[in-house]
Design a protein around this motif. Structure first.
Motif, short mmCIF file in Angstrom:
data_model
loop_
_atom_site.label_atom_id
_atom_site.label_comp_id
_atom_site.label_asym_id
_atom_site.label_seq_id
_atom_site.Cartn_x
_atom_site.Cartn_y
_atom_site.Cartn_z
N ARG A 237 37.51 119.09 32.14
CA ARG A 237 36.30 119.86 32.43
C ARG A 237 36.54 121.35 32.17
O ARG A 237 35.68 122.05 31.62
N GLU A 238 37.71 121.83 32.57
CA GLU A 238 38.01 123.25 32.39
C GLU A 238 38.06 123.62 30.90
O GLU A 238 37.52 124.65 30.49
N VAL A 258 39.58 112.18 27.17
CA VAL A 258 38.47 113.10 27.39
C VAL A 258 37.79 112.80 28.71
O VAL A 258 37.58 111.64 29.07
N ASP A 259 37.39 113.85 29.43
CA ASP A 259 36.58 113.73 30.65
C ASP A 259 35.12 113.58 30.23
O ASP A 259 34.43 114.57 29.96
N TYR A 260 34.64 112.35 30.16
CA TYR A 260 33.29 112.10 29.64
C TYR A 260 32.20 112.58 30.59
O TYR A 260 31.13 113.01 30.15
N PHE A 277 31.30 109.98 20.03
CA PHE A 277 32.46 109.23 20.49
C PHE A 277 32.50 107.84 19.86
O PHE A 277 31.48 107.17 19.71
N ASP A 278 33.72 107.43 19.54
CA ASP A 278 33.96 106.07 19.04
C ASP A 278 34.82 105.27 20.01
O ASP A 278 34.96 104.06 19.85
N VAL A 279 35.38 105.93 21.03
CA VAL A 279 36.30 105.29 21.97
C VAL A 279 35.93 105.68 23.39
O VAL A 279 35.39 106.77 23.63
N TYR A 280 36.26 104.78 24.34
CA TYR A 280 35.78 104.95 25.71
C TYR A 280 36.85 104.47 26.69
O TYR A 280 37.69 103.62 26.34
N ASP A 288 26.48 101.07 33.55
CA ASP A 288 26.13 102.30 34.27
C ASP A 288 26.69 103.55 33.60
O ASP A 288 26.64 104.64 34.18
N SER A 289 27.21 103.44 32.38
CA SER A 289 27.75 104.61 31.69
C SER A 289 26.66 105.66 31.46
O SER A 289 25.52 105.33 31.08
N ARG A 290 27.01 106.92 31.65
CA ARG A 290 26.06 108.01 31.40
C ARG A 290 25.88 108.28 29.91
O ARG A 290 24.87 108.89 29.50
#
Length: 342
Positions: A237-238, A258-260, A277-280, A288-290
């Motif tokens: 986030r920072e 990554v902080d999604y 994005f291609d990866v999660y 429930d993904s944002r």
């Protein structure tokens, strides 16, 4: 006689594997097993991750087999214990994450992998995602396909940056990151690189910077680092907060980097223009993904490396390892070379 198991799937198929293996192993006996990936997602199998198929399937298929070539088959302690003839396990991926390397070494099985097999495909997909996010291609296509012509996309606050003249920050400068750099330079972009392991000779001195500086100076940031202990949430986030207003963030590496939630917040607040994005962290995406609900996000289902050339490269690289093995030559990309050095 050497017995080879081709454990292909619906991408690196057994036809491809067999066609590349026959010239290097003309006297071998071949068996085949077709695994369900990608029709069925990969996942953990016993102690290994990102595998397809079951331990029981592999134990049966490996009975009396000397060499296995595969992309997704698991290699676990239980499989190894039940496969005493096995001596070589060739994984046609950038890393052998579906193999228990410690157990393979104890059982005297050499494990190889195929670094760079999908580097070009992933680099091209990365740049495609940059352009798709910056030019809102999926959203505008969806509007037109739904019968809506939206002229307001041409408003100044609704348009994104060009690659030409922009700074592109590349986090990780291996086979993929270095190819992305070559492509975006062709668009007229400037490049910054953050990678503590980068070959200094391959990067201009003024391009190699720290991660904070890269985030602060880059209109586009693309992630190509490997997932390793300590890298979870690397793009935090920072760091996302350091990006210039209106920036675009792309990740085709690993979802854990990554902080999604922070990306979604930055998009909702208008600090970022877009993300792709291609990866999660969890695949497939949970309900429930944002990410699918956040405007400005472009998503593809972990297929950056999916090209026909990648499949051919993968089959050719494992076949080359088999050829070296049968000829008694050193393996090209062995993950546990201590087995061969005994």
């Amino acid at each position: 006689m050497t017995v080879i198991l081709a454990a292909g799937d619906h991408f690196v198929t057994n036809d491809l594997l067999r066609d590349r293996l026959r010239p290097v192993a003309p006297d071998a006996a071949f068996r085949e097993l077709t695994l369900p990936w990608p029709v069925e997602p990969f996942g953990p199998v016993a102690e290994v991750r990102e595998a397809s198929g079951t331990e029981d399937q592999l134990i049966e298929a490996l009975d009396g087999v000397d060499v296995c070539v595969t992309q997704m088959a698991p290699l676990t302690e239980r499989i190894l214990a039940a496969s005493p003839a096995l001596r070589l396990f060739c994984v046609s991926r950038g890393g052998p994450v579906n193999a228990n390397l410690d157990a393979a070494t104890r059982h005297g099985v050499a494990v190889t992998f195929a670094p760079g097999r999908n580097a070009t495909a992933t680099a091209e997909h990365t740049v495609a995602l940059m352009l798709a996010a910056a030019r809102r291609i999926p959203a505008t296509h969806a509007d037109l396909a739904g019968g809506t012509w939206r002229g307001d996309y041409y408003r100044y606050e609704s348009v994104g940056p060009e690659l030409a003249g922009s700074t592109v920050g590349i986090v990780g400068y291996g086979a993929i990151g270095s190819r992305v750099a070559r492509i975006v330079r062709g668009f007229g972009a400037r490049v910054l690189v953050a990678d503590p392991f980068a070959d200094a000779a391959a990067v201009a001195p003024d391009e190699l910077v720290g991660l904070d500086e890269l985030m602060n100076r880059s209109a586009f940031v693309t992630v190509h680092a490997r997932a390793a202990p300590g890298t979870e949430g690397l793009i935090s986030r920072e760091l996302i907060g350091l990006m210039p207003a209106g920036g675009v963030l792309v990740n085709c590496a690993r979802g854990s980097l990554v902080d999604y939630d922070a990306v979604c917040d930055a998009l909702d607040e208008g600090r970022l223009f877009g993300a792709a994005f291609d990866v999660y962290p969890v695949e497939p995406l949970p309900a429930d993904s944002r990410l699918p609900r956040t405007p400005g996000v472009v998503l593809t289902p972990h297929l950056a490396g999916a090209s026909r050339q990648t499949a051919h490269n993968a089959a050719g690289m494992v076949a080359a390892e088999v050829g070296h093995h049968l000829a008694g030559r050193p393996l090209l990309h062995c993950a546990n070379p201590e087995v061969r050095n005994r």
